[in-house]
Scaffold this active site. Structure first.
Site, PDB file in Angstrom:
ATOM      1  N   PRO A   9       0.789  -1.230   0.000  1.00 55.61           N
ATOM      2  CG  PRO A   9      -0.180  -1.160   2.110  1.00 55.61           C
ATOM      3  CD  PRO A   9       0.483  -2.087   1.145  1.00 55.61           C
ATOM      4  CG  ASN A  10      -0.403   4.381   1.085  1.00 55.87           C
ATOM      5  OD1 ASN A  10      -1.332   4.869   0.454  1.00 55.87           O
ATOM      6  ND2 ASN A  10      -0.561   3.912   2.313  1.00 55.87           N
ATOM      7  NE  ARG A  17       1.050  13.699   0.467  1.00 52.41           N
ATOM      8  CZ  ARG A  17       1.112  14.769   1.242  1.00 52.41           C
ATOM      9  NH1 ARG A  17       1.423  15.922   0.728  1.00 52.41           N
ATOM     10  NH2 ARG A  17       0.852  14.683   2.528  1.00 52.41           N
ATOM     11  CE1 TYR A  22       8.809   5.118   3.062  1.00 50.91           C
ATOM     12  CE2 TYR A  22       7.258   6.953   3.064  1.00 50.91           C
ATOM     13  CZ  TYR A  22       7.718   5.780   3.625  1.00 50.91           C
ATOM     14  OH  TYR A  22       7.107   5.259   4.735  1.00 50.91           O
ATOM     15  CG  ASN A  73       8.347  -2.108   0.714  1.00 53.50           C
ATOM     16  OD1 ASN A  73       7.700  -2.252   1.759  1.00 53.50           O
ATOM     17  ND2 ASN A  73       9.008  -1.004   0.431  1.00 53.50           N
ATOM     18  CB  ALA A  76       1.259   0.079   6.462  1.00 49.51           C
ATOM     19  CG  HIS A  79       4.755  -2.355  10.418  1.00 51.20           C
ATOM     20  ND1 HIS A  79       6.066  -2.763  10.490  1.00 51.20           N
ATOM     21  CD2 HIS A  79       4.745  -1.308   9.545  1.00 51.20           C
ATOM     22  CE1 HIS A  79       6.810  -1.985   9.706  1.00 51.20           C
ATOM     23  NE2 HIS A  79       6.017  -1.097   9.123  1.00 51.20           N
ATOM     24  CG  ASP A  86      -0.596 -17.573   7.884  1.00 49.56           C
ATOM     25  OD1 ASP A  86       0.403 -17.780   8.597  1.00 49.56           O
ATOM     26  OD2 ASP A  86      -1.746 -17.441   8.342  1.00 49.56           O
ATOM     27  CD  GLU A  97      10.585  -7.676   6.173  1.00 50.95           C
ATOM     28  OE1 GLU A  97      11.286  -8.561   6.723  1.00 50.95           O
ATOM     29  OE2 GLU A  97       9.845  -6.898   6.809  1.00 50.95           O
ATOM     30  CG  HIS A  99      10.919  -2.565   5.032  1.00 53.98           C
ATOM     31  ND1 HIS A  99       9.562  -2.444   4.832  1.00 53.98           N
ATOM     32  CD2 HIS A  99      11.131  -3.755   5.626  1.00 53.98           C
ATOM     33  CE1 HIS A  99       8.974  -3.524   5.325  1.00 53.98           C
ATOM     34  NE2 HIS A  99       9.894  -4.338   5.806  1.00 53.98           N
ATOM     35  CB  ILE A 100      12.247   2.643   0.714  1.00 52.95           C
ATOM     36  CG1 ILE A 100      11.736   1.895  -0.529  1.00 52.95           C
ATOM     37  CG2 ILE A 100      12.975   3.926   0.317  1.00 52.95           C
ATOM     38  CD1 ILE A 100      10.570   2.572  -1.229  1.00 52.95           C
ATOM     39  CB  SER A 101      12.366   4.175   5.579  1.00 55.84           C
ATOM     40  OG  SER A 101      11.307   3.334   6.046  1.00 55.84           O
ATOM     41  NE  ARG A 106       9.548   5.827   9.053  1.00 53.44           N
ATOM     42  CZ  ARG A 106       8.728   5.698   8.014  1.00 53.44           C
ATOM     43  NH1 ARG A 106       8.986   4.776   7.074  1.00 53.44           N
ATOM     44  NH2 ARG A 106       7.673   6.475   7.881  1.00 53.44           N
ATOM     45  NE  ARG A 110       6.434   4.048  10.344  1.00 52.79           N
ATOM     46  CZ  ARG A 110       5.402   4.162   9.493  1.00 52.79           C
ATOM     47  NH1 ARG A 110       5.114   3.194   8.668  1.00 52.79           N
ATOM     48  NH2 ARG A 110       4.667   5.268   9.484  1.00 52.79           N
TER      49      ARG A 110
HETATM   50  O1  CA2 Z   1      10.318   1.836   4.262  1.00 54.18           O
HETATM   51  C1  CA2 Z   1       9.497   1.163   3.638  1.00 54.18           C
HETATM   52  O2  CA2 Z   1       9.702   0.722   2.510  1.00 54.18           O
HETATM   53  C2  CA2 Z   1       8.128   0.887   4.259  1.00 54.18           C
HETATM   54  O3  CA2 Z   1       7.757  -0.436   3.925  1.00 54.18           O
HETATM   55  C3  CA2 Z   1       7.194   1.892   3.634  1.00 54.18           C
HETATM   56  C4  CA2 Z   1       5.776   1.832   4.216  1.00 54.18           C
HETATM   57  C5  CA2 Z   1       5.820   1.902   5.733  1.00 54.18           C
HETATM   58  O4  CA2 Z   1       4.511   1.709   6.249  1.00 54.18           O
HETATM   59  C6  CA2 Z   1       6.748   0.856   6.323  1.00 54.18           C
HETATM   60  O5  CA2 Z   1       6.781   1.034   7.714  1.00 54.18           O
HETATM   61  C7  CA2 Z   1       8.156   1.003   5.774  1.00 54.18           C
HETATM   62  C8  CA2 Z   1       4.932   3.003   3.725  1.00 54.18           C
HETATM   63  C9  CA2 Z   1       4.931   3.179   2.256  1.00 54.18           C
HETATM   64  C10 CA2 Z   1       4.268   4.465   1.961  1.00 54.18           C
HETATM   65  O6  CA2 Z   1       4.870   4.986   0.811  1.00 54.18           O
HETATM   66  C11 CA2 Z   1       4.663   6.278   0.527  1.00 54.18           C
HETATM   67  C12 CA2 Z   1       5.342   6.760  -0.553  1.00 54.18           C
HETATM   68  C13 CA2 Z   1       5.182   8.078  -0.900  1.00 54.18           C
HETATM   69  C14 CA2 Z   1       4.320   8.881  -0.206  1.00 54.18           C
HETATM   70  C15 CA2 Z   1       3.644   8.391   0.870  1.00 54.18           C
HETATM   71  C16 CA2 Z   1       3.803   7.082   1.229  1.00 54.18           C
END
Ligand code: CA2
Length: 141
Positions: A9-10, A17, A22, A73, A76, A79, A86, A97, A99-101, A106, A110
């Protein structure tokens, strides 16, 4: 090798954003970067992104019998989702797995990753390069 790259998601909003977390590059830029690395590794990659947990479960299941590895990836859902954990366990496909961040640096919520225990590795905090590292890791296995 046939690899499925799944984003949750997202992540379709990358570059639009929250660039401080990111970065400025878009989801399309990410796919192009991975595609270029896959070419170098002589590997086929397919991309899938969804904001819906069940659709992500379906994508993981669809890899059964057709893919040699998964890069995921889960956003959210990392978590919260036992369903994704599963699904990865059920298909038994080597999964990394990404994660960008670095979620561990954080918010407290998370720090939990349900999917982690089903994965052969977790790469976090390396930006988009983390996806390329994941690809290389799967190809080396
Ligand atoms: O660091 C990551 O890749 C995460 O998986 C990114 C998720 C976050 O919930 C995880 O804790 C760590 C969120 C992705 C949201 O991506 C966005 C990208 C641009 C603008 C807003 C959100």
């Amino acid at each position: 090798m046939n690899i499925l790259v799944i984003n949750g998601p997202n992540l379709n909003l990358l570059g639009i954003r929250e660039p401080d977390i990111y970065g400025h590059a878009t989801y399309a830029d990410l796919c192009a970067l991975i595609q270029a690395e896959a070419l170098r590794l002589d590997t086929a990659v397919e991309f899938y992104q969804s904001n819906h947990e069940g659709a992500l479960v379906d994508a993981i299941q669809s890899a059964y019998g057709t893919k040699d590895g998964i890069v995921i990836n889960p956003g959210a859902y990392t978590h919260t989702s036992v369903a994704l954990l599963d699904a990865v366990n059920a298909v038994g496909i080597p999964t990394v797995e990404v994660h960008i961040s670095d979620p561990d640096t954080r918010e407290e919520f998370r720090k939990v990753s349900y999917i982690r225990e089903a994965c052969v590795a977790t790469i976090k905090g390396h930006g988009f390069d983390g996806y390329l590292e994941a690809l290389r890791l799967l190809c080396q296995r």
